[in-house]
Design an enzyme around this catalytic site. Structure first.
Site, short mmCIF file in Angstrom:
data_model
loop_
_atom_site.label_atom_id
_atom_site.label_comp_id
_atom_site.label_asym_id
_atom_site.label_seq_id
_atom_site.Cartn_x
_atom_site.Cartn_y
_atom_site.Cartn_z
N PHE A 181 0.85 -1.18 0.00
CA PHE A 181 0.00 0.00 0.00
C PHE A 181 0.90 1.24 0.00
CE2 PHE A 181 -2.62 3.21 2.20
CZ PHE A 181 -3.72 3.21 1.36
N SER A 183 1.50 3.95 1.53
CA SER A 183 2.15 4.51 2.72
C SER A 183 3.08 3.52 3.43
CB SER A 183 1.10 5.00 3.71
OG SER A 183 0.32 3.93 4.20
N LYS A 184 3.14 2.28 2.97
CA LYS A 184 4.02 1.30 3.62
C LYS A 184 5.49 1.65 3.41
CE LYS A 184 1.04 -1.76 5.31
NZ LYS A 184 -0.22 -1.01 5.19
N THR A 185 6.35 1.00 4.17
CA THR A 185 7.79 1.26 4.08
C THR A 185 8.29 1.06 2.66
OG1 THR A 185 8.01 0.49 6.37
CG2 THR A 185 10.03 0.65 5.07
N LEU A 186 7.79 0.06 1.97
CA LEU A 186 8.00 -0.11 0.53
C LEU A 186 6.62 -0.04 -0.10
CD1 LEU A 186 9.88 -0.73 -1.88
CD2 LEU A 186 9.42 -3.17 -1.47
#
Length: 384
Positions: A181, A183-186
């Site tokens: 998604f 906004s995730k870290t990746l």
């Protein structure tokens, strides 16, 4: 000041992304194609997993993983009472029955002692969640699982880069998942996810289930999946456009994880002694081969709702993780859980708020957030 932004990151990476997208357009293969295969290979190298299977979302990854691990209709799946809704909804979508467990208030992850007490005769799986910045206590959870004959699957959607004893999140049991998604870290440009596993049978089953039960990438590859009975597949293929973006962002992932660690340390240094803050994130890494990764920066305060309103009025974005514990969601009201049954999850739901946090965050913006929080909580304490 937005809660999340990746404008600067995309400006930096855009030439690489643009070239990769041109390759996708020229190939005419927009789903389940070459870019997806390259991403799967790259993620096996990064995580150490023997198998990575790209799918449409982190939620789909959980559903397909549970099904591939042999979940039967009505099987109990022990999950933490405090997590994103998809943790429990994925269990239902896979045909299982969620059984809720209170959390360790220090890590916001499943409490192994509470897990041991929550096992029922119908329990067959346990699905810990690695939330915010650190992993659940997989050694203790694994011991409980072995004692009760439970299969361990991990909701490691937020946990790319996290490791314990050198083992990446998602690889401490039968398998785990990643969410991409935005906004995730990746993060991708939209929804995407993956299943991680060292089990070739689980991998083969997930790979078939994501593609209507096919074992290959063409219309001719359509044999039935043989387990106890044939499993109908779904359409959960990853788009090559998202894979191309993720491949580009994977090249700077370690740099961005390091930046996140710097920002988390700066927040902690500024907020450590602020009266009115009940809890700040704490590291649980104990060995050189352990690593925490900050996905969000979460604080707890008894004045959460008033603080959120004040920050919003100052143009500072926040996110409330999570405003209602899973057992008290309307979708699970029929299970009859009463207020007070999950005290640590309920306290976190009442007090926790995530602050602006992403690699593009300017240090001056971080200082502004901390100054605004400090002055507000000081005033609140004085007038209380």
């Amino acid at each position: 000041m937005p809660f999340f932004s990746q404008v600067a990151t995309f400006e930096q990476l855009w030439p690489t992304i643009e070239n990769a997208l041109e390759d996708v357009f020229r190939s005419g293969k927009f789903s389940h194609g070459q870019q997806v295969g390259q991403l799967e290979t790259a993620l096996t190298h990064y995580t150490g997993a023997r198998h990575v299977i790209g799918v449409n979302s982190g939620t789909d990854a959980l559903v397909l993983l549970l099904r591939a691990c042999g979940l039967r209709p009505g099987d109990g799946v022990l999950v933490p009472a405090y997590s994103f809704f998809a943790t429990a909804s994925a269990v239902v979508l896979a045909g299982g029955h969620p059984e809720f467990v209170d959390i360790d208030p220090r890590t916001h992850a499943m409490d192994p002692a509470a897990l041991d007490a929550a096992v029922t005769p119908r329990s067959r799986f346990v699905m810990p969640v690695h939330l915010f910045h650190t992993m659940a206590d997989m050694a203790a959870i694994g011991a409980v699982a072995r004692r009760h004959g439970l299969t361990v699957v991990e909701d490691s959607a937020e946990a790319i880069g996290m490791r314990r004893h050198g083992v990446h999140a998602g690889l401490h049991g039968a398998g785990g998942v990643l969410s991409f998604f935005p906004s995730k870290t990746l993060g991708a440009l939209g929804d995407a996810g993956a299943v991680l596993t060292d089990d070739p049978q689980v991998a083969d089953t997930v790979a078939a289930l994501r593609h209507h039960g096919r074992t290959g990438r063409t219309l001719n590859d359509f044999p039935a999946i043989s387990t106890e009975s044939a499993l109908p597949g779904v359409n959960s293929k990853m788009d090559d456009i998202q894979a191309a973006v993720l491949l580009a962002k994977l090249t700077v992932l370690e740099e961005q994880i390091a930046r996140r660690a710097e920002l988390a340390a700066a927040y902690t240094a500024r907020l450590r002694d602020v009266p009115g803050i009940v809890r700040l994130p704490r590291t649980t890494a104990e060995r050189p081969d352990d690593r925490d990764v900050h996905y969000v920066y979460l604080i707890e305060t008894e004045h959460r709702d008033a603080l959120v309103a004040h920050l919003d009025g100052q143009g500072i974005g926040t996110e409330v993780y999570y405003p209602l514990p899973l057992p008290h969601q309307p979708a699970f009201a029929h299970l009859g859980h009463r207020p007070g049954a999950f005290p640590h999850a309920e306290a976190a739901a009442r007090r926790a708020v995530a602050l602006p946090f992403h690699p593009d965050l300017d240090p001056g913006d971080l200082d502004r957030v901390c100054d605004t929080i400090g002055s507000f909580l000081a005033t609140t304490r004085t007038t209380a």
